[in-house]
Each structure stands twice: as structure tokens, then as C-alpha cells.
Design an enzyme around this catalytic site. Structure first.
Site, PDB file in Angstrom:
ATOM      1  N   SER A  44      44.124  34.056  43.294  1.00 24.22           N
ATOM      2  CA  SER A  44      44.774  35.336  43.005  1.00 24.22           C
ATOM      3  C   SER A  44      46.284  35.182  43.109  1.00 24.22           C
ATOM      4  O   SER A  44      46.785  34.576  44.061  1.00 24.22           O
ATOM      5  CB  SER A  44      44.313  36.431  43.965  1.00 24.22           C
ATOM      6  OG  SER A  44      45.039  37.625  43.745  1.00 24.22           O
ATOM      7  N   HIS A 100      37.877  46.168  41.060  1.00 22.65           N
ATOM      8  CA  HIS A 100      38.248  46.598  39.715  1.00 22.65           C
ATOM      9  C   HIS A 100      37.038  46.844  38.839  1.00 22.65           C
ATOM     10  O   HIS A 100      37.142  46.881  37.610  1.00 22.65           O
ATOM     11  CB  HIS A 100      39.182  45.567  39.077  1.00 22.65           C
ATOM     12  CG  HIS A 100      40.482  45.420  39.814  1.00 22.65           C
ATOM     13  ND1 HIS A 100      41.298  44.321  39.714  1.00 22.65           N
ATOM     14  CD2 HIS A 100      41.109  46.260  40.687  1.00 22.65           C
ATOM     15  CE1 HIS A 100      42.372  44.484  40.477  1.00 22.65           C
ATOM     16  NE2 HIS A 100      42.271  45.650  41.080  1.00 22.65           N
ATOM     17  N   THR A 108      38.316  30.461  36.084  1.00 22.80           N
ATOM     18  CA  THR A 108      38.799  29.611  34.993  1.00 22.80           C
ATOM     19  C   THR A 108      37.931  28.368  34.851  1.00 22.80           C
ATOM     20  O   THR A 108      37.749  27.852  33.748  1.00 22.80           O
ATOM     21  CB  THR A 108      40.266  29.206  35.205  1.00 22.80           C
ATOM     22  OG1 THR A 108      40.410  28.582  36.488  1.00 22.80           O
ATOM     23  CG2 THR A 108      41.174  30.418  35.128  1.00 22.80           C
TER      24      THR A 108
END
Length: 253
Positions: A199, A125, A32
Site C-alpha cells: 500500500s 473499499h 500485482t
């Protein structure tokens, strides 16, 4: 700074300096600070451009077109993102030998850009900075796919075998990469410090890794803005902004 905050920062410093095989586990919160939003936030880009499920992608040409449309919308929104001080700190921990591995749920490629070598990086991922054929795994660059998509309205078939080309990420309903999961579990069980950065620890099986590390004897550190279900098991909890928290380690000698 309050005394408890000072104590926690001192404990983090002690754990990092004493680590010999730390594992860094990162989620969306580390990126972010690079301008990449947490896509799970209500009303965010991710909620408006939710990835197409894997079975739908494979079975429907219409869904494949929509998946690529959404992919390019997301890419345009995050174009130009660069590693921040938290990414650089993680890379520095790897460079100095403090961290044995970086396990990430992120698909933005910023750990690699920051200097974490591929052999130390485990992308659970996948990676959204390129595409792959689902049949022969030939790599396809996104610029190549986009040129064809914008010219024809359809993504190109694989140039090697004619198979379906998909972003090299793990979609909902798609099997997790076995090799990456095995590497991640091995690293977690060998860790002396397991450092969770940004996370929410709600996506499994990735979120089981901190538990595996803790059970194997690692000190568990969780640095996340919001509470997680694994907070009761942590040896150290931090709610600090990750860029501010890790900036001192990004250029440490």
C-alpha cells in the site's frame, strides 16, 4: 543477499513468529503478482477507465451506463486472476491464529478466494466481484447485470425494490462503510504487529490505521515497493517483491 536484507528478513520472521494479534493491511501491491495491475500507475487501465464519482452515478442515467461499461472493461482485463503466494501467506497467518484480522483496500476478492474467512476480513473499499442495490442492499451477481446491460444498453433495476444497482465498491464521493471502519480501527488498536503489504498509504481514512496501531503500541512493518509518507514511523521497512517475501509463509507448517 546483502547483510542488511538478511537482517530485515530475520526481523520480519521474529515479529511474525512472536505475534499474537497481528493485523495485515493490504493494498494493490499484493495483487500485482496475480496479474492485476496497480491501477494508479500512469497510463494504466485504471487511468483510462477511471471510476465514475458516486454523485454522478446516482444522478445521471448516462453516467450509470458509462460506469458499468468501464466496470466490464476492467473485469475483462483482470479475468482469471487467482491468489498468489502472498495472498496464501496472509491466509495462513489467519489460519494459524497469528493474524487476528486482514484489512484490505483491494476490491478484487482475492483474500476471500485464498481462504481468509469473512469474519476476519475487512474490505474497506468494498468488493468488485458482485453488485448491490443502493436502496435495499440486495445482492446482484455481475453476470446477471451484464446480460441485461449488453442486451438493452442499461443496467437492470433491483429485482427486489427497483432501486439503482451498483458494483459493491466504495466510489469516490461515497461514504465509507461505518461498520468496516469501526472494525478496522478496533483491530488496529488491539494489534501487536501491524503489517502493511503493498500500500502506498495515500488514501485516507484507511491510511490512518497504521498510525493508530503504532500509537497503541504495535510494531509497524511496511513492505512496499515505493516509499510512503509513514516510512519514518515504521519499525521495519522492506522493499522486496511481496510474492518472494511472503512465499516462505504461504505453506509454513
Amino acid at each position: 543477499m546483502e547483510r542488511d536484507d538478511e537482517r530485515k528478513l530475520a526481523e520480519l520472521k521474529r515479529l511474525i513468529e512472536g505475534a499474537r494479534s497481528a493485523v495485515v493491511f493490504t493494498g494493490a501491491g499484493i495483487s500485482t503478482g496475480s496479474g492485476i495491475p496497480d491501477f494508479r500507475s500512469p497510463g494504466g487501465l485504471w487511468s483510462q477507465n477511471r471510476p465514475i464519482e458516486f454523485d454522478a452515478f446516482v444522478s445521471s442515467a448516462e453516467m450509470r451506463r458509462e460506469a458499468w461499461r468501464r466496470k466490464f472493461v476492467m473485469d475483462d482485463a483482470t479475468r482469471g486472476a487467482k491468489p498468489n503466494a502472498a495472498h496464501r501467506a496472509v491466509a495462513r497467518l489467519v489460519e494459524t491464529g497469528t493474524a487476528a484480522a486482514v484489512v484490505t483496500q483491494n476490491i478484487d476478492g482475492l483474500h476471500e478466494t485464498s481462504g481468509v474467512p469473512a469474519k476476519k476480513l475487512i474490505e474497506l473499499h468494498g468488493n468488485g466481484t458482485y453488485a448491490k442495490c443502493l436502496d435495499c442492499w440486495t445482492r446482484h451477481e455481475l453476470d446477471e447485470v451484464r446480460r441485461v446491460f449488453e442486451a438493452t444498453g442499461d443496467p437492470p433495476p433491483c429485482r427486489a425494490c427497483g432501486g439503482l444497482v451498483k458494483s459493491a465498491t466504495i466510489s469516490f464521493g461515497q461514504a465509507m462503510p461505518i461498520e468496516a471502519m469501526e472494525r478496522a480501527h478496533a483491530a488496529a488498536e488491539a494489534a501487536d504487529v501491524f503489517l502493511v503489504l503493498g500500500s502506498s498509504l495515500v488514501v485516507y481514512p484507511a491510511a490512518a490505521l497504521p498510525v493508530a496501531a503504532k500509537r497503541a503500541g504495535a510494531a509497524l512493518v511496511i513492505a512496499n515497493r515505493e516509499a510512503t509518507d509513514l516510512d519514518p514511523y515504521a519499525d521495519l521497512l522492506l522493499r522486496s517483491d511481496l510474492v518472494e517475501l511472503l512465499a516462505p509463509y504461504s505453506d509454513a507448517p
